[in-house]
Design a protein around this motif. Structure first.
Motif, PDB file in Angstrom:
ATOM      1  N   THR A  86       0.847  -1.161  -0.008  1.00 31.85           N
ATOM      2  CA  THR A  86      -0.052   0.021  -0.108  1.00 31.85           C
ATOM      3  C   THR A  86       0.806   1.278   0.204  1.00 31.85           C
ATOM      4  O   THR A  86       0.755   2.201  -0.739  1.00 31.85           O
ATOM      5  N   ILE A  87       1.734   1.424   1.015  1.00 34.79           N
ATOM      6  CA  ILE A  87       2.801   2.578   0.996  1.00 34.79           C
ATOM      7  C   ILE A  87       3.733   2.595  -0.382  1.00 34.79           C
ATOM      8  O   ILE A  87       4.131   3.878  -0.556  1.00 34.79           O
ATOM      9  N   THR A  88       4.140   1.606  -0.840  1.00 36.38           N
ATOM     10  CA  THR A  88       5.025   1.737  -2.202  1.00 36.38           C
ATOM     11  C   THR A  88       4.250   1.658  -3.386  1.00 36.38           C
ATOM     12  O   THR A  88       4.976   1.663  -4.169  1.00 36.38           O
ATOM     13  N   ASN A  89       3.052   1.179  -3.247  1.00 37.21           N
ATOM     14  CA  ASN A  89       2.390   1.054  -4.627  1.00 37.21           C
ATOM     15  C   ASN A  89       3.054  -0.006  -5.550  1.00 37.21           C
ATOM     16  O   ASN A  89       2.881  -0.145  -6.728  1.00 37.21           O
ATOM     17  N   GLU A  90       3.768  -1.097  -4.970  1.00 33.42           N
ATOM     18  CA  GLU A  90       4.210  -2.239  -5.748  1.00 33.42           C
ATOM     19  C   GLU A  90       3.778  -3.596  -4.850  1.00 33.42           C
ATOM     20  O   GLU A  90       3.613  -3.652  -3.783  1.00 33.42           O
ATOM     21  N   GLU A  91       3.775  -4.540  -5.918  1.00 38.79           N
ATOM     22  CA  GLU A  91       3.406  -5.756  -5.459  1.00 38.79           C
ATOM     23  C   GLU A  91       4.545  -6.619  -4.925  1.00 38.79           C
ATOM     24  O   GLU A  91       5.711  -6.609  -5.665  1.00 38.79           O
ATOM     25  N   ILE A  92       4.378  -7.303  -3.816  1.00 40.87           N
ATOM     26  CA  ILE A  92       5.833  -8.318  -3.521  1.00 40.87           C
ATOM     27  C   ILE A  92       5.350  -9.431  -4.319  1.00 40.87           C
ATOM     28  O   ILE A  92       4.314 -10.153  -3.666  1.00 40.87           O
TER      29      ILE A  92
ATOM     30  N   ASP B 121      13.264 -10.648   1.358  1.00 37.70           N
ATOM     31  CA  ASP B 121      14.225 -10.727  -0.300  1.00 37.70           C
ATOM     32  C   ASP B 121      13.730  -9.277  -1.051  1.00 37.70           C
ATOM     33  O   ASP B 121      14.689  -8.700  -1.511  1.00 37.70           O
ATOM     34  N   HIS B 122      12.583  -9.298  -1.169  1.00 38.26           N
ATOM     35  CA  HIS B 122      11.995  -8.090  -2.089  1.00 38.26           C
ATOM     36  C   HIS B 122      12.408  -6.903  -1.481  1.00 38.26           C
ATOM     37  O   HIS B 122      12.923  -5.899  -2.179  1.00 38.26           O
ATOM     38  N   ILE B 123      12.189  -6.450  -0.156  1.00 35.27           N
ATOM     39  CA  ILE B 123      12.648  -5.087   0.489  1.00 35.27           C
ATOM     40  C   ILE B 123      14.229  -5.145   0.396  1.00 35.27           C
ATOM     41  O   ILE B 123      14.548  -4.010  -0.003  1.00 35.27           O
ATOM     42  N   GLY B 124      14.863  -6.357   0.219  1.00 35.63           N
ATOM     43  CA  GLY B 124      16.466  -6.104   0.175  1.00 35.63           C
ATOM     44  C   GLY B 124      16.699  -5.863  -1.072  1.00 35.63           C
ATOM     45  O   GLY B 124      17.954  -5.179  -1.270  1.00 35.63           O
TER      46      GLY B 124
ATOM     47  N   HIS C 248       1.624 -24.009   8.827  1.00 36.25           N
ATOM     48  CA  HIS C 248       1.735 -22.718   9.196  1.00 36.25           C
ATOM     49  C   HIS C 248       3.127 -21.984   9.151  1.00 36.25           C
ATOM     50  O   HIS C 248       3.646 -20.867   8.818  1.00 36.25           O
ATOM     51  N   LYS C 249       3.731 -22.981   9.944  1.00 44.96           N
ATOM     52  CA  LYS C 249       5.260 -22.559  10.153  1.00 44.96           C
ATOM     53  C   LYS C 249       6.312 -22.375   8.905  1.00 44.96           C
ATOM     54  O   LYS C 249       6.647 -21.369   8.665  1.00 44.96           O
ATOM     55  N   GLU C 250       5.885 -23.118   7.823  1.00 43.99           N
ATOM     56  CA  GLU C 250       6.398 -23.351   6.558  1.00 43.99           C
ATOM     57  C   GLU C 250       6.122 -21.975   5.871  1.00 43.99           C
ATOM     58  O   GLU C 250       6.749 -21.310   5.373  1.00 43.99           O
ATOM     59  N   ALA C 251       4.812 -21.606   5.936  1.00 43.72           N
ATOM     60  CA  ALA C 251       4.204 -20.632   5.319  1.00 43.72           C
ATOM     61  C   ALA C 251       4.676 -19.296   5.799  1.00 43.72           C
ATOM     62  O   ALA C 251       5.202 -18.450   5.095  1.00 43.72           O
ATOM     63  N   ILE C 252       4.699 -18.980   7.211  1.00 48.45           N
ATOM     64  CA  ILE C 252       5.208 -18.257   7.790  1.00 48.45           C
ATOM     65  C   ILE C 252       6.964 -17.641   7.299  1.00 48.45           C
ATOM     66  O   ILE C 252       7.081 -16.707   6.865  1.00 48.45           O
ATOM     67  N   LEU C 253       7.488 -18.735   7.408  1.00 50.46           N
ATOM     68  CA  LEU C 253       9.026 -18.628   6.926  1.00 50.46           C
ATOM     69  C   LEU C 253       9.220 -18.268   5.487  1.00 50.46           C
ATOM     70  O   LEU C 253      10.010 -17.466   4.906  1.00 50.46           O
ATOM     71  N   VAL C 254       8.316 -18.982   4.634  1.00 47.22           N
ATOM     72  CA  VAL C 254       8.455 -18.662   3.257  1.00 47.22           C
ATOM     73  C   VAL C 254       8.113 -17.250   3.067  1.00 47.22           C
ATOM     74  O   VAL C 254       8.841 -16.491   2.229  1.00 47.22           O
ATOM     75  N   LEU C 255       6.986 -16.859   3.366  1.00 44.04           N
ATOM     76  CA  LEU C 255       6.362 -15.407   3.159  1.00 44.04           C
ATOM     77  C   LEU C 255       7.155 -14.278   4.006  1.00 44.04           C
ATOM     78  O   LEU C 255       7.515 -13.300   2.986  1.00 44.04           O
TER      79      LEU C 255
END
Length: 95
Positions: free
Chosen positions: A29-35, A70-73, A57-64
């Motif tokens: 929302t704040i960057t107007n770009e999709e991760i 990675d995207h922000i980096g 759920h653990k796997e989903a949390i870690l992957v997300l």
């Protein structure tokens, strides 16, 4: 010991999973770009899937989380603080 140890309750995992979804949506929302979250999407699980097991759920949390980081980096430091935000000396510390 893993990042999300075995002592974490399923309810806590669901809350954390939802928090990561909110973090992604807030950033988008704040960057107007999709991760891009292809790996997360391929797991076919969301925080509302309360009947899925803790491991899923653990796997989903870690992957997300990894996809968000990675995207922000890969982005240059583009997030800045507003001048109206408190300076560190004005921030209240709760004891």
């Amino acid at each position: 010991m893993t990042v999300l140890g075995d002592r974490v309750q399923k309810e806590e995992l669901l809350h954390l999973h939802m928090l990561f979804i909110h973090v992604r949506k807030y950033y988008e929302t704040i960057t107007n770009e999709e991760i891009p979250t292809e790996r997360y999407n391929s797991l076919h699980i969301s925080p509302v899937h309360i009947h899925k097991n803790k491991k899923s759920h653990k796997e989903a949390i870690l992957v997300l989380g990894q996809e968000i980081v990675d995207h922000i980096g890969r982005k240059p430091a583009m997030l800045s603080f507003s001048h109206e935000m408190s300076t560190p000396s004005e921030i209240a510390v709760e004891n």
